[in-house]
Design a protein around this motif. Structure first.
Motif, PDB file in Angstrom:
ATOM      1  N   ASP A  62      35.683  30.784  12.240  1.00 34.64           N
ATOM      2  CA  ASP A  62      36.903  30.341  11.546  1.00 34.64           C
ATOM      3  C   ASP A  62      38.144  30.293  12.438  1.00 34.64           C
ATOM      4  OD1 ASP A  62      35.772  29.849   8.991  1.00 34.64           O
ATOM      5  OD2 ASP A  62      35.766  31.993   8.576  1.00 34.64           O
ATOM      6  N   ARG A 104      31.994  45.510   4.065  1.00 35.01           N
ATOM      7  CA  ARG A 104      32.781  44.285   3.999  1.00 35.01           C
ATOM      8  C   ARG A 104      33.738  44.363   2.819  1.00 35.01           C
ATOM      9  NH1 ARG A 104      30.305  38.382   3.896  1.00 35.01           N
ATOM     10  NH2 ARG A 104      31.655  37.397   5.423  1.00 35.01           N
ATOM     11  N   SER A 105      34.991  44.180   3.081  1.00 30.49           N
ATOM     12  CA  SER A 105      35.983  44.146   2.012  1.00 30.49           C
ATOM     13  C   SER A 105      37.081  43.187   2.426  1.00 30.49           C
ATOM     14  CB  SER A 105      36.574  45.536   1.791  1.00 30.49           C
ATOM     15  OG  SER A 105      37.288  45.922   2.941  1.00 30.49           O
ATOM     16  N   ILE A 106      38.006  42.985   1.511  1.00 31.69           N
ATOM     17  CA  ILE A 106      39.073  42.025   1.829  1.00 31.69           C
ATOM     18  C   ILE A 106      39.826  42.482   3.068  1.00 31.69           C
ATOM     19  CG2 ILE A 106      41.241  41.034   1.008  1.00 31.69           C
ATOM     20  CD1 ILE A 106      40.153  41.349  -1.820  1.00 31.69           C
ATOM     21  N   ARG A 138      28.730  27.303   3.418  1.00 34.10           N
ATOM     22  CA  ARG A 138      29.177  28.698   3.253  1.00 34.10           C
ATOM     23  C   ARG A 138      29.745  28.939   1.861  1.00 34.10           C
ATOM     24  NH1 ARG A 138      33.007  29.769   8.132  1.00 34.10           N
ATOM     25  NH2 ARG A 138      33.307  31.775   7.089  1.00 34.10           N
ATOM     26  N   LEU A 139      30.189  27.878   1.224  1.00 36.88           N
ATOM     27  CA  LEU A 139      30.707  28.029  -0.140  1.00 36.88           C
ATOM     28  C   LEU A 139      29.577  27.973  -1.157  1.00 36.88           C
ATOM     29  CD1 LEU A 139      33.913  25.801   0.108  1.00 36.88           C
ATOM     30  CD2 LEU A 139      33.828  28.289  -0.052  1.00 36.88           C
ATOM     31  N   VAL A 147      31.330  24.330   6.151  1.00 33.74           N
ATOM     32  CA  VAL A 147      32.227  24.949   5.162  1.00 33.74           C
ATOM     33  C   VAL A 147      31.592  24.872   3.779  1.00 33.74           C
ATOM     34  CG1 VAL A 147      34.477  24.772   4.017  1.00 33.74           C
ATOM     35  CG2 VAL A 147      34.323  24.492   6.494  1.00 33.74           C
ATOM     36  N   ARG A 169      37.493  42.910   6.664  1.00 31.98           N
ATOM     37  CA  ARG A 169      36.599  41.862   7.147  1.00 31.98           C
ATOM     38  C   ARG A 169      36.213  42.117   8.600  1.00 31.98           C
ATOM     39  NH1 ARG A 169      37.495  36.100   9.064  1.00 31.98           N
ATOM     40  NH2 ARG A 169      35.440  35.211   8.795  1.00 31.98           N
ATOM     41  N   HIS A 170      37.123  42.645   9.343  1.00 27.66           N
ATOM     42  CA  HIS A 170      36.848  42.857  10.756  1.00 27.66           C
ATOM     43  C   HIS A 170      36.688  44.335  11.090  1.00 27.66           C
ATOM     44  CE1 HIS A 170      39.303  38.970  11.062  1.00 27.66           C
ATOM     45  NE2 HIS A 170      38.031  38.684  10.994  1.00 27.66           N
ATOM     46  N   ARG A 174      41.417  35.088   8.666  1.00 22.81           N
ATOM     47  CA  ARG A 174      41.498  36.528   8.415  1.00 22.81           C
ATOM     48  C   ARG A 174      40.653  36.963   7.212  1.00 22.81           C
ATOM     49  NH1 ARG A 174      41.226  40.933   7.444  1.00 22.81           N
ATOM     50  NH2 ARG A 174      42.628  42.707   7.734  1.00 22.81           N
ATOM     51  N   PHE A 175      40.624  36.127   6.176  1.00 21.61           N
ATOM     52  CA  PHE A 175      39.964  36.555   4.941  1.00 21.61           C
ATOM     53  C   PHE A 175      38.703  35.753   4.611  1.00 21.61           C
ATOM     54  CE2 PHE A 175      44.434  37.696   4.577  1.00 21.61           C
ATOM     55  CZ  PHE A 175      44.325  39.060   4.352  1.00 21.61           C
ATOM     56  N   GLY A 176      38.413  34.734   5.414  1.00 20.08           N
ATOM     57  CA  GLY A 176      37.161  34.008   5.208  1.00 20.08           C
ATOM     58  C   GLY A 176      37.342  32.711   4.447  1.00 20.08           C
ATOM     59  N   VAL A 177      36.304  31.917   4.507  1.00 24.01           N
ATOM     60  CA  VAL A 177      36.396  30.553   4.013  1.00 24.01           C
ATOM     61  C   VAL A 177      36.446  30.513   2.476  1.00 24.01           C
ATOM     62  CG1 VAL A 177      33.920  29.989   3.888  1.00 24.01           C
ATOM     63  CG2 VAL A 177      35.559  28.254   4.609  1.00 24.01           C
ATOM     64  N   ARG A 178      35.849  31.522   1.824  1.00 23.49           N
ATOM     65  CA  ARG A 178      35.857  31.496   0.352  1.00 23.49           C
ATOM     66  C   ARG A 178      37.254  31.740  -0.198  1.00 23.49           C
ATOM     67  NH1 ARG A 178      30.028  34.138  -1.240  1.00 23.49           N
ATOM     68  NH2 ARG A 178      28.888  32.469  -0.241  1.00 23.49           N
ATOM     69  N   PHE A 179      37.919  32.755   0.332  1.00 26.04           N
ATOM     70  CA  PHE A 179      39.296  33.015  -0.093  1.00 26.04           C
ATOM     71  C   PHE A 179      40.162  31.785   0.154  1.00 26.04           C
ATOM     72  CE2 PHE A 179      38.583  37.547  -0.382  1.00 26.04           C
ATOM     73  CZ  PHE A 179      39.528  37.926  -1.309  1.00 26.04           C
ATOM     74  N   ARG A 199      42.122  31.585   6.199  1.00 25.11           N
ATOM     75  CA  ARG A 199      40.693  31.325   6.465  1.00 25.11           C
ATOM     76  C   ARG A 199      40.200  32.222   7.606  1.00 25.11           C
ATOM     77  NH1 ARG A 199      37.542  25.744   8.271  1.00 25.11           N
ATOM     78  NH2 ARG A 199      35.728  26.847   9.076  1.00 25.11           N
ATOM     79  N   ARG A 213      38.238  23.929  13.527  1.00 24.25           N
ATOM     80  CA  ARG A 213      37.905  25.328  13.233  1.00 24.25           C
ATOM     81  C   ARG A 213      36.399  25.539  13.231  1.00 24.25           C
ATOM     82  NH1 ARG A 213      41.850  28.844  11.773  1.00 24.25           N
ATOM     83  NH2 ARG A 213      43.784  27.739  11.333  1.00 24.25           N
ATOM     84  N   ALA A 253      39.246  28.666   0.426  1.00 26.57           N
ATOM     85  CA  ALA A 253      38.905  27.526  -0.438  1.00 26.57           C
ATOM     86  C   ALA A 253      39.470  27.712  -1.845  1.00 26.57           C
ATOM     87  CB  ALA A 253      37.387  27.365  -0.499  1.00 26.57           C
TER      88      ALA A 253
END
Lengths: 434, 415
Positions: free
Chosen positions: A103, A45-47, A144-145, A141, A50-51, B88-93, B86, A116, B95
């Protein structure tokens, strides 16, 4: 019940306990009604990644799937994804839950708005892992945070997996390819609202999947401005099929917003009579009575007995749908009388029951509206310059014009759609096309 | 997209299509010429005369490249930038990004209201009258108006930028020197020159402009077939932004620089122009300042509201009613009320807030551009419209240039 996001990023261990990567994907076949997870995607997993799936493991090769780690069976086969492989294969029915669902945008069945996906709920059924629902709202949301305490207090809404309507690119494509009935079962009003919110590109994709008949019903309850963009982007043959299925006044409202070359291209695919009829209507300026009228009116000869007319309409009541009355005409089609719905129900030709006016096609729309307001009429018969009846305007047409003037640019009567679900229109549409 | 384009002539039809799709690029571009931008251009002209006009050319190219990309991403995906981040990079990025963007946009909106206050004070109107009135007008426009009406008013407001052009002409500049300044890239290698060159680049390409152009294109319901025409919109908006910047620099170069006067902001420039170029030029400059601040004060809260709603996954559209899109209108109103309130608070360190805002914008810009490039090359999101390799090289070089500028700005600001 398991939450997808709690398992994403967990270590994947082979039988010897060596780390092979992390969980980055779960794969599900959209055509499988039980929505079983078929494969687990493993990667780092990386920026950027992600996919990015480096290897796939069949679900049957997973010995345990916990929120701390994933353990593979000794015989597990790691299928490497070759570099340069297309990320998307338009032909496959598979959804990657992380990439294509989490998402992404879906339609909330309550209210029909776009929301979403915040979480995907999974459940173990015997040896299988199945998708059962998605969640959306601020609650998932926050969780997940890492704000679990807040997530519990904020709104969370769940939708059963089988009631899901995906509208993001890959999700919509896969769902339309495998289960378009899920969209077809929605009412025209619900679909119109959906089309008004998703991107025009996805809107045309959805209309194309619905087929010309249902697409025409959807466009009948959508704003002509919205229809214009959709029809413009559809392939010509499909756009023409939809235009052919639409009521004349809806079709004209849509065509008026196209450029002349495109209008001709669309009309060229229609039956000759239909094309001629639409051309004649398009010749009237939109700001005139001719531009406002419907040509789908019921007419009766001046001499025809009232009982015969009623009997005829009983056999085919759709004749009354667009105009709500019958125009009596002479042999040369000059209007000589009008029968309102009240008159038809009462089987009485008393003129007091059927107030109406005659207007020329070139009368300004503002004057037509004034006529309705000052003369307390519900219908006006439209005649050409020789006095021949060519159409009619009813109070519904006038109201639409007034609302459109008052709320320029608003998505057509969306509030009314929300409040009344356009029951009347739906009934009309289904009666017309049983 | 809204259109009513029946026409017999293909050329006329094409022109009408362009007129129908115009908006996102033009408004996003012109709103970059806000008081902060005008201040930067004014100081550039006052300090270095015509010499560094070429910086405007470079920033315009960067603006075209990324506004065009944003618009294309919006049209192809039907989503705004924040929503795509959100996905593509996820909810943390998303937020973290949206929190920073909210703070930065709030600070920048403060700058816009401060610009309105300063502009009106030049014309003798108290800020305690002008700021609440401006806030009420902007709120009423977006909350009560339809998309079409909002766009018409904002485009009409953009006409005020002509005042800068007139002010520039009234200053009787040396056109030959100005032309040389545009095409010959020279600059003194001093701290001030590097800081100003970087600030010019930074003021043109702003995070909120990038998110606005994309969300607005989505709200306008532009289609794939509109893309080829929407480039005109982006190029026109960017070119006009540069043209206005050019005339501001020229006006200050011909007057303040020639007289050796220095200024701190655009309001100073307007005041200083009075004895040098006449009261008309000075008043026009003040009117331009007010108009540009009003435009940006409308667009910034809109951009914020779009972004917040997209990240949370709530309806976001000017055509939606308040009951349909409460988060959208709530965010919009919150930004307006807070920003206008801050500007009116006595004793608030506004300058410090504005400096911090600029820093935050600069910090946000680079990851935002990198994420845009990442999304642009994503086959899942962009399909057949994903960026080609040459396009990615162009994005990469532009990002690198901006990164060097931002780092230089940081280093020289500290030194």
């Amino acid at each position: 019940m398991l939450a997808l996001t709690e398992h994403l990023g967990q270590k994947v261990l082979d039988a010897a306990g060596h780390k092979r990567g992390r969980v980055v994907e779960l794969l599900v076949d959209m055509s499988d009604p039980s929505a079983r997870i078929l494969r687990v995607g493993v990667g780092n997993r990386s920026i950027q990644g992600r996919h990015t799936v480096a290897t796939w493991i069949d679900w049957t090769d997973i010995a345990s799937f916990e929120s701390t780690s994933v353990q593979c069976r000794p015989e597990a086969r790691f299928v490497e994804v070759e570099k340069g492989t297309r990320v998307l294969d338009p032909a496959d029915n598979f959804l990657w839950l992380n990439r294509d669902v989490l998402d992404t945008q879906i339609i909330n069945p309550e209210g029909g708005h776009i929301v979403r996906v915040g979480e995907i709920a999974l459940v173990r059924v015997g040896e299988d892992l199945q998708v059962i629902a998605i969640e959306f709202g601020a609650g998932p949301v926050a969780r997940r945070l890492g704000l679990a305490w807040l997530g519990e207090r904020l709104e969370t809404t769940s939708i059963d997996w089988h009631d899901l309507h995906l509208v993001s690119g890959r999700g919509l494509t896969a769902q339309l390819a495998t289960n378009s009935d899920r969209y077809r079962s929605l009412s025209a009003a619900e679909l119109a609202k959906m089309v008004a919110q998703i991107s025009p590109g996805r809107g045309t994709q959805l209309l194309a999947a619905l087929g010309a008949h249902q697409a025409a019903e959807v466009l009948a309850v959508s704003h002509p401005d919205l229809n214009a963009g959709l029809v413009h982007d559809l392939p010509h043959h499909l756009a023409s099929e939809i235009i052919s299925e639409m009521h004349s006044d809806d079709a004209v409202a849509t065509l008026r917003r196209q450029h002349s070359g495109h209008i001709e291209a669309l009309l060229a695919n229609l039956a000759t009579d239909r094309a001629r009829e639409l051309r004649a209507l398009l010749a009237h300026p939109p700001t005139s009575a001719g531009g406002l009228m419907t040509i789908e009116i019921a007419v009766a000869n001046a001499e025809e007995p009232l009982a015969d007319i009623c009997e005829r309409l009983r056999m085919d009541p759709t004749k009354l749908h667009r105009f709500g009355g019958v125009v009596r005409v002479s042999d040369d089609r000059t209007p000589v009388g009008f029968l309102s719905l009240t008159a038809l129900v009462a089987q009485s030709e008393d003129p007091l029951l059927s107030p109406y006016e005659i207007v020329r096609a070139d009368t300004a729309v503002e004057d037509v509206i004034s006529l309705f307001a000052t003369h307390d009429i519900f219908a006006a018969v439209v005649v050409d310059e020789t006095g021949r009846c060519i159409g009619g305007i009813n109070i519904d047409d006038v109201l639409e014009e007034l609302v459109a003037e008052q709320r320029p640019g608003r998505r057509k009567f969306k509030d009314l759609v929300d409040r009344h679900s356009l029951g009347g229109r739906r009934a009309r549409a289904s009666a017309r096309h049983p | 997209m809204t259109r009513s384009i029946t026409s017999n002539s293909p050329r006329r039809a094409r022109v009408m299509v362009i007129l129908a799709i115009i908006g996102p690029g033009l408004l996003a571009g012109l709103s970059d010429d806000d008081p902060a931008g005008i201040t930067t251009y004014s100081v550039l002209g006052a300090k270095f005369g015509y010499q560094m006009l070429w910086v405007l050319l470079i920033s315009t190219v960067a603006l075209i490249i990324f506004h065009d990309l944003g618009l294309r991403m919006g049209v192809v995906t039907g989503q705004g930038l924040a929503g795509l981040i959100r996905q593509r990079f996820g909810v943390r990025f998303a937020a973290v990004g949206i929190s920073a963007l909210f703070v930065a946009n709030l600070g920048t909106t403060c700058a816009e209201f401060a610009g309105i206050a300063a502009g009106f004070e030049l014309l003798g109107v108290s800020r305690y009258v002008s700021v609440p009135l401006a806030a009420a007008a902007v709120s009423a426009l977006v909350i009560k108006g339809s998309f079409r009406r909002v766009q018409h008013v904002l485009l009409a407001l953009s006409v005020v930028f002509v005042s800068y052009i007139i002010a520039g002409v009234l200053a009787h500049p040396d056109w030959g020197a100005a032309a040389r300044g545009v095409v010959l890239p020279t600059m003194p290698l001093t701290r001030d020159a590097i800081v100003l060159a970087t600030a010019t680049l930074g003021t043109t390409l702003a995070p909120w402009g990038l998110s606005f152009v994309q969300s607005y294109a989505v709200d306008k319901r532009l289609t794939i077939s509109d893309l080829r025409y929407s480039r005109y919109d982006v190029v026109t908006g960017s070119a006009l932004t540069a043209l206005i910047g050019f005339f501001v620099v020229v006006a200050c170069a011909a007057t303040l620089h020639a007289s050796g006067l220095s200024i701190n902001d655009a309001a100073d420039a307007a005041a200083a122009l009075r004895p040098l170029a006449g009261s008309l030029a000075s008043d026009l400059f003040a009117v331009g300042l007010i108009g540009s601040a009003l435009l940006a004060a409308s667009i910034l809260p809109l951009s914020t509201a779009y972004s917040v709603s997209e990240v949370v996954g709530r309806p976001a559209g000017v055509n939606d009613s308040r009951s349909e899109a409460p988060l959208f209108y709530g965010t919009f109103s919150a930004v307006i009320v807070l920003a206008a309130g801050f500007v009116l608070l006595p004793g608030l360190p506004l300058v410090a807030i504005l400096v911090l805002t600029q820093v935050l914008n600069a910090i946000l810009l680079l990851p935002l551009l990198a994420m845009m490039a990442g999304i642009a090359s994503d086959e899942v999101l962009m399909g057949d419209h994903r960026a080609t390799k040459p396009a990615m090289v162009v994005y990469g070089v532009t990002i690198l240039l901006i990164a060097v500028s931002v780092v230089a700005l940081g280093v020289f600001s500290i030194l």
